[in-house]
Design a protein around this motif. Structure first.
Motif, PDB file in Angstrom:
ATOM      1  N   LEU A 177       2.077  -1.644 -11.964  1.00  0.00           N
ATOM      2  CA  LEU A 177       3.480  -1.772 -12.332  1.00  0.00           C
ATOM      3  C   LEU A 177       3.923  -0.595 -13.197  1.00  0.00           C
ATOM      4  CD1 LEU A 177       5.862  -3.938 -12.223  1.00  0.00           C
ATOM      5  CD2 LEU A 177       5.171  -4.493 -14.561  1.00  0.00           C
ATOM      6  N   GLU A 219       3.952   2.772 -11.309  1.00  0.00           N
ATOM      7  CA  GLU A 219       4.901   2.785 -10.184  1.00  0.00           C
ATOM      8  C   GLU A 219       4.307   3.435  -8.936  1.00  0.00           C
ATOM      9  OE1 GLU A 219       8.248   4.761 -12.143  1.00  0.00           O
ATOM     10  OE2 GLU A 219       9.216   2.796 -12.346  1.00  0.00           O
ATOM     11  N   LYS A 276       6.535   3.448  -5.756  1.00  0.00           N
ATOM     12  CA  LYS A 276       7.932   3.863  -5.893  1.00  0.00           C
ATOM     13  C   LYS A 276       8.305   4.948  -4.886  1.00  0.00           C
ATOM     14  CE  LYS A 276      11.279   5.447  -9.333  1.00  0.00           C
ATOM     15  NZ  LYS A 276      11.474   5.894 -10.732  1.00  0.00           N
ATOM     16  N   GLN A 310       5.025  -3.215  -1.950  1.00  0.00           N
ATOM     17  CA  GLN A 310       5.535  -3.438  -3.305  1.00  0.00           C
ATOM     18  C   GLN A 310       5.907  -4.911  -3.508  1.00  0.00           C
ATOM     19  OE1 GLN A 310       5.536  -1.948  -6.037  1.00  0.00           O
ATOM     20  NE2 GLN A 310       7.376  -2.306  -7.260  1.00  0.00           N
ATOM     21  N   LEU A 353       4.222  -7.497  -6.193  1.00  0.00           N
ATOM     22  CA  LEU A 353       4.983  -8.238  -7.201  1.00  0.00           C
ATOM     23  C   LEU A 353       4.694  -9.736  -7.123  1.00  0.00           C
ATOM     24  CD1 LEU A 353       8.467  -6.425  -6.987  1.00  0.00           C
ATOM     25  CD2 LEU A 353       6.813  -6.287  -8.867  1.00  0.00           C
ATOM     26  N   GLN A 362      10.303 -10.631 -16.104  1.00  0.00           N
ATOM     27  CA  GLN A 362      10.502  -9.223 -15.719  1.00  0.00           C
ATOM     28  C   GLN A 362      10.214  -9.036 -14.224  1.00  0.00           C
ATOM     29  OE1 GLN A 362       8.271  -6.368 -18.121  1.00  0.00           O
ATOM     30  NE2 GLN A 362       8.276  -4.883 -16.455  1.00  0.00           N
ATOM     31  N   LEU A 363       9.132  -9.630 -13.743  1.00  0.00           N
ATOM     32  CA  LEU A 363       8.752  -9.484 -12.340  1.00  0.00           C
ATOM     33  C   LEU A 363       9.721 -10.196 -11.411  1.00  0.00           C
ATOM     34  CD1 LEU A 363       4.878  -9.999 -12.672  1.00  0.00           C
ATOM     35  CD2 LEU A 363       6.050  -7.856 -12.152  1.00  0.00           C
ATOM     36  N   ASN A 408      12.906 -10.654 -11.920  1.00  0.00           N
ATOM     37  CA  ASN A 408      14.099  -9.800 -11.825  1.00  0.00           C
ATOM     38  C   ASN A 408      13.859  -8.619 -10.885  1.00  0.00           C
ATOM     39  OD1 ASN A 408      15.621 -11.377 -13.560  1.00  0.00           O
ATOM     40  ND2 ASN A 408      14.935 -10.265 -15.393  1.00  0.00           N
ATOM     41  N   GLN A 409      12.689  -7.996 -10.993  1.00  0.00           N
ATOM     42  CA  GLN A 409      12.360  -6.869 -10.098  1.00  0.00           C
ATOM     43  C   GLN A 409      12.309  -7.327  -8.647  1.00  0.00           C
ATOM     44  OE1 GLN A 409       9.299  -4.058 -10.883  1.00  0.00           O
ATOM     45  NE2 GLN A 409       9.484  -4.181 -13.112  1.00  0.00           N
ATOM     46  N   VAL A 454      15.916  -7.884  -7.285  1.00  0.00           N
ATOM     47  CA  VAL A 454      16.594  -6.606  -7.041  1.00  0.00           C
ATOM     48  C   VAL A 454      16.028  -5.917  -5.805  1.00  0.00           C
ATOM     49  CG1 VAL A 454      16.958  -4.270  -7.945  1.00  0.00           C
ATOM     50  CG2 VAL A 454      17.265  -6.254  -9.451  1.00  0.00           C
ATOM     51  N   LEU A 455      14.686  -5.901  -5.690  1.00  0.00           N
ATOM     52  CA  LEU A 455      14.041  -5.211  -4.574  1.00  0.00           C
ATOM     53  C   LEU A 455      14.359  -5.881  -3.236  1.00  0.00           C
ATOM     54  CD1 LEU A 455      12.214  -2.968  -3.597  1.00  0.00           C
ATOM     55  CD2 LEU A 455      10.220  -4.396  -4.115  1.00  0.00           C
TER      56      LEU A 455
END
Length: 555
Positions: A109, A112, A115, A128, A132, A150-151, A153-154, A157-158
């Motif tokens: 994480l 990245e 990314k 990815q 997650l 946090q994860l 939310n990621q 979004v992803l």
């Protein structure tokens, strides 16, 4: 790697080793978690190869990058190592493996790895997303709530970005994964700040201090060695194959690292990922050399009947002479009466498929040659009382849920919150509060902590009274020294006594859980008696109106 021919180009040596690791990983990935001892050698072989691979890419990173090695390929290796550690935790319940998995996933994480090219290549995007989701599972089991949020939310979004960038239909399943985790967190966020579900030496007595039962009652002491945790409800709260009920039971049967629940979530990693010092602190956080090993758990999500029996048979075969197996079954509905004098069953499959996927009381009889504790959470649980008259060698201990769920003060259902009976066994104060419609906000922490202290000391008093009772059945006497079973049993008593005095269901037996063999009514001081404790708890929350007490209870 030093043994490799130095004439072989670095990139060729790396890809040869990577291919070897990949083949070994494919073999271990689908091995069942329950056949533990048989697969330890597989784990160490594949882990050894991945350790070599990881070290080799670290030592030759520049040359490999020049030869075409991508960052996502490094991330894939790290992710595989994280998977290996988590899989080994699931096989052994050794929390050190869980922490090692966290260390690798956190490094991925932070650095990245996936990314680069994330929105140009759908395969990297999926890597990815899978990373997650796996890291989320590790954080859930570890109760690293900040990282969980946090994860999540990621992940949200992803998934939204991927739906815009690629074919939306390719990411429908990931949308469901997001919905699953959001629903899971909604069910389990209340009261998470009060106390851990795991056995905490800050709040629970050290196993060395537990009172011993009289030698006249029991000649032996059994330890909880293995647990089979399984559930099958329509539309139940879950994440991956971990339902809210099996999640609570899983944690309830493990040691909490001493004091870690009350500490900050740990040092932040450096820019390069997890530093050596941070890693060491994580391991110190989880390891407590004074504690025994965790009981091993096997989680079965919606198993077929034959698979369930095969798993139980394997575990009983490996059970040591001083061990006992706990079987936890949670399912909705009942199979009703059936032929061959069966008094009912638990359906463990789709509706209309009762015959082949029903668990009958008689299915457990072959396993009563070994010590067995059944925790049945089902409206037909009492049908399993017949086992007590037909064992094949060892008397069975049983904790059986009520046939009916009592009305509660707000919209509580299994589909949104999990089972109330299971909650009483794993988080009794939380269950008590939810029964009364008290939802445990942060503003109520002082009240909840006061209630928690009262409940903890009361359960300890009840445990002492049970251990010294001359009428305690030897079936319970031989397991009362096991900290996990003792805690379940005392919480069962609490559940039974709360529901017995709960006004909306007063004098209605179908709302009461059952214990087999039955427990004695130990001699307790009036101030520590069951109903006195329940009245004191209800008073703390201003909820005595919900209960009916006899006249002789202390105010």
């Amino acid at each position: 790697m030093s043994q490799l021919n130095s004439n072989i180009p670095v990139s060729e040596a790396f890809w040869t080793l990577a291919d070897k690791a990949d083949k070994k990983f494919s073999k271990i990935r689908d091995l069942p978690y329950y056949q533990r001892s048989r697969h330890d050698t597989y784990f160490y072989k594949v882990f050894k190869v991945y350790t070599q691979l990881w070290k080799f890419q670290q030592e030759n990173r520049q040359k490999l990058v020049e030869a075409g090695l991508k960052r996502w390929e490094i991330g894939e290796i790290a992710s595989r190592i994280g998977q290996l550690y988590f899989g080994q935790y699931m096989r052994t319940s050794d929390s050190n493996y869980l922490l090692e998995s966290y260390v690798f996933y956190e490094a991925i994480l932070t650095r990245e790895y996936f990314k680069e090219g994330l929105f140009q290549d759908v395969n990297i995007a999926n890597k990815q997303l899978r990373f997650l989701a796996r890291f989320l599972m590790v954080c859930l089991v570890l109760n690293r709530w900040e990282m969980v949020h946090q994860l999540v939310n990621q992940l949200k979004v992803l998934v939204d970005e991927c739906k815009r960038t690629f074919q939306e239909s390719d990411f429908k399943e990931w949308k469901l994964v997001v919905q699953e985790i959001v629903r899971f967190l909604k069910a389990d966020t209340a009261f998470t700040n009060i106390r851990p579900l795991r056995y905490s030496l800050v709040l629970d007595p050290h196993p060395d201090t537990l009172p011993q039962t009289s030698a006249a009652i029991t000649k032996r002491s059994l330890k909880l060695q293995d647990a089979v945790l399984s559930s099958f409800h329509h539309n139940e709260v879950k994440f991956s194959e971990l339902t809210i009920d099996t999640f609570r039971m899983l944690q309830c049967l493990e040691w909490e690292p001493s004091g870690s629940f009350y500490q900050a979530s740990g040092s932040k990693p450096s820019q390069n990922g997890v530093t050596g010092t941070t890693r060491i602190s994580y391991i110190q956080d989880i390891a407590d050399p004074t504690l025994p090993a965790n009981p091993r758990k096997t989680i079965l999500y919606r198993p077929s009947l034959t698979h369930f029996i095969a798993v139980l048979a394997t575990i009983c075969e490996e059970l040591p002479s001083d061990g006992i197996v706990l079987v936890y079954l949670s399912a909705s509905g009942s199979g009703g009466a059936a032929a061959q004098n069966e008094s009912g069953c638990i359906p463990f499959g789709p509706h209309g498929d009762k015959g082949s996927n029903c668990i009958y009381p008689s299915d457990f009889l072959p396993f009563t040659r070994r010590p067995l504790l059944l925790v049945i959470d089902n409206d037909n649980s009492k049908a399993f009382k017949v086992i007590a008259e037909a064992e094949k060698g060892k008397p069975v201990a049983m904790l059986l849920s009520p046939s009916c769920t009592p009305p509660v003060e707000f919209d509580f259902s299994h589909h949104s919150n999990g089972s109330l009976f299971t909650m009483f066994l794993t988080a009794p104060l939380q269950a008590f509060c939810l029964l009364l419609g008290h939802q445990g906000t942060d503003n109520d922490l002082d009240i909840c902590n006061k209630a928690e202290m009262l409940l903890s000391s009361s359960l300890n008093n009840w445990g002492l009274a049970l251990a010294t009772s001359e009428t305690l059945d030897s079936v319970w006497g031989q397991v009362l020294g096991d900290p996990f079973i003792r805690r379940l049993l005392l919480r069962f008593i609490f559940c039974q006594e709360v529901l017995a005095r709960y006004a909306p269901v007063y004098n209605k037996k179908e709302f009461l859980p059952t214990c087999v063999p039955s427990l004695p009514s130990p001699v307790l001081p009036v101030s520590h008696s069951y109903q006195s404790v329940i009245q004191q708890l209800a008073s703390i929350f201003g909820a005595t109106k919900y209960f009916i007490f006899s006249e002789d209870v202390l105010p």
